[in-house]
Design an enzyme around this catalytic site. Sequence first.
Site, PDB file in Angstrom:
ATOM      1  N   GLY A 171     -18.214  47.235 -35.457  1.00  0.00           N
ATOM      2  CA  GLY A 171     -19.194  48.240 -35.059  1.00  0.00           C
ATOM      3  C   GLY A 171     -20.593  47.853 -35.493  1.00  0.00           C
ATOM      4  CG  ASP A 172     -22.246  48.076 -39.625  1.00  0.00           C
ATOM      5  OD1 ASP A 172     -23.109  48.847 -39.190  1.00  0.00           O
ATOM      6  OD2 ASP A 172     -21.663  48.251 -40.700  1.00  0.00           O
ATOM      7  CG  LEU A 173     -21.075  42.112 -38.046  1.00  0.00           C
ATOM      8  CD1 LEU A 173     -20.061  41.024 -38.331  1.00  0.00           C
ATOM      9  CD2 LEU A 173     -22.428  41.736 -38.632  1.00  0.00           C
TER      10      LEU A 173
END
Length: 397
Positions: A171-173
């Site tokens: 999700g972050d990356l």
Amino acid sequence: MSRPLPLSNLRVLDVSQVMAGPFSCMLLADMGADVIKVEPPKVGDQTRRAMGFRLQGDDSAGFLALNRNKRSVELDLKNEAGLRAFYELVKTADVLVENYRPGVAKRLGIDYETLKEIHPRLIYASISGFGQTGPWAMRPGFDLIAQAMSGILSVTGQAGAAPAKNSVPVGDLGAGLFTAYAVLSAVIGRGDDGPGQYIDVSLFEAALGLSIWEVAEYWGTGKVPQPLGSANRMSAPYQAFMASDRHFVFGAANQKLWALLCEVLDRPDLLADPRFATNAERMRHRDELESALSTTLRTRKADAWIAALLEAGVPAGPILTYQEALASEQAAARDMILDMEHPVEGKIPQLGFPVKLRGTPQQLRRPPPLLGEHTEEIMREIGCDIGKLGQQGAFGR
């Protein structure tokens, strides 16, 4: 004569913390952008102190991994003088990336509507948990929450087991990658004399947007996707199997590879079995297929099977730890570990560039900056009176 890096004409203000924003800005910095990390005085990006392991100095290994090729300026955006200095900095920038919860940037006076009046060509990217609109917009967002609410957590791990988070923070990356993609699209769209625009990125949509096979399965079959362990939703066999000594992986993702696999295993009976005649049938009888293959695969060591499969042209490989992957001859050949000099840590390792530009190769131009290391340098570049700003509390008190 060497050519400049492709983004050397861009200035990016990194007004973000932790992972998605800093990762996105580092990707731009690695391509040559002048990325200025705008940090709150004395504490800086919370990843400096709170995330990951420390080496010698105050900054964590997590911070060091996400912030190379940047400069750092300390500015108190809650201070009138600090905000004025920030506005002057905005006038010189092409791009701004922030990851406050929706509404916070407006309260600080650094939202897009405010800044576009100062600099109409500014490209402004906001990263949040769920985007700037919708009923979930005001929820706090972390990678774990994005994985859970996008569906990823529901299909990760083994069937019947407790939920298993994807250890790589997709999700972050993913949000960081999508932000970089959107920023460069907006830069191209802006052209030489066009206006900037606002970019709205969320961890939720990044995680959902990467769920290609799972959504395709759901729409194609009407069935809710379930965890498959290491197996693939669209091909079988394509997963990890146990040899006589350890697990390894291979993929027979089409009919040609399936036939080659049966030949290597000396199992013509599988090739003739109607349950396994097509990929669709193999997926439908996945459990029986796994059982039939396992009886043969457990008779030899993993390295022997891998060698035989590769020789026949079937993709196969060992399951490496990160220690083994980083020490591999392939990682060495592809320069995936680079040494960088840091003013406090000394020589530190950095992951290499995951894409290679042969005409304008990327460089480790700057180590991850110390907090506020370039404040004076940057303020002088934009013509600010650093002494006066300091007296007024622009850089903290």
